[in-house]
Design an enzyme around this catalytic site. Structure first.
Site, PDB file in Angstrom:
ATOM      1  N   CYS A  68       0.836  -1.212   0.000  1.00  0.00           N
ATOM      2  CA  CYS A  68       0.000   0.000   0.000  1.00  0.00           C
ATOM      3  C   CYS A  68       0.864   1.252   0.000  1.00  0.00           C
ATOM      4  CB  CYS A  68      -0.941   0.003   1.203  1.00  0.00           C
ATOM      5  SG  CYS A  68      -2.137  -1.342   1.178  1.00  0.00           S
ATOM      6  N   SER A  69       1.933   1.214   0.745  1.00  0.00           N
ATOM      7  CA  SER A  69       2.870   2.333   0.776  1.00  0.00           C
ATOM      8  C   SER A  69       3.503   2.541  -0.597  1.00  0.00           C
ATOM      9  CB  SER A  69       3.942   2.064   1.838  1.00  0.00           C
ATOM     10  OG  SER A  69       4.841   3.131   1.917  1.00  0.00           O
TER      11      SER A  69
END
Length: 163
Positions: A59-60
């Site tokens: 997600c990062s």
């Protein structure tokens, strides 16, 4: 719809809107506690990046990639949505030096409207939506494996084509 998380099947609740249909309206708060609605961007193409948990590696990476692209692509609104809290998102942005529009769906309204909520995880599924200037969905990609990065290039090609 079923997707996998590290190979294990999980169920997404709801029905995803289809390409060619009007994108469902949503209202979510950003990090400044301002309400942001999809209808605020009529006349501007929008790329919505949906991530399950901003504090995880994939997600990062996804959020940082679209933040970098937002600086290079004129005339497109880039938005990231997760159901992390405002504080979690703000802490992540500060640590990563990211300044793009992050919206938090802690109430689940976006997840319901776009059919992306995974009850057993309490998180949204990973996905990308590209919406044209008229508010129609022209691209949709729901990741079949949540723990894998999406196809950035395909989404970027679609949004660049409608600027």
């Amino acid at each position: 719809m079923k997707v996998t998380k590290k190979g294990e099947a999980v169920e997404i609740v709801g029905i995803q809107p289809e390409v060619g249909t009007k994108a469902p309206e949503f209202s979510l708060k950003n990090l400044n506690d301002e309400v942001v609605k999809l209808s605020d961007f009529v006349g501007t193409p929008v790329l919505i990046s949906v991530v399950p948990d901003i504090d995880t590696r994939i997600c990062s990476l996804q959020t940082k990639r679209f933040n970098q692209e937002a600086a290079k692509v004129e005339g497109v609104k880039f938005i990231t949505i997760s159901n992390n809290t405002k504080e979690e998102q703000a802490n992540w942005c500060a640590a990563e030096g990211v300044d793009m529009e992050l919206l938090h769906d802690t109430e689940g309204t976006f997840g319901d409207a776009y059919g992306l909520f995974i009850p057993e995880m309490g998180r949204l599924a990973r996905g990308i939506f590209v919406i044209d200037k008229d508010g129609k969905i022209i691209y949709e990609a729901i990741s079949q494996e949540i723990a894998e990065e999406p196809d950035y290039n395909q989404a970027l090609e679609k949004v660049k084509a409608v600027r």
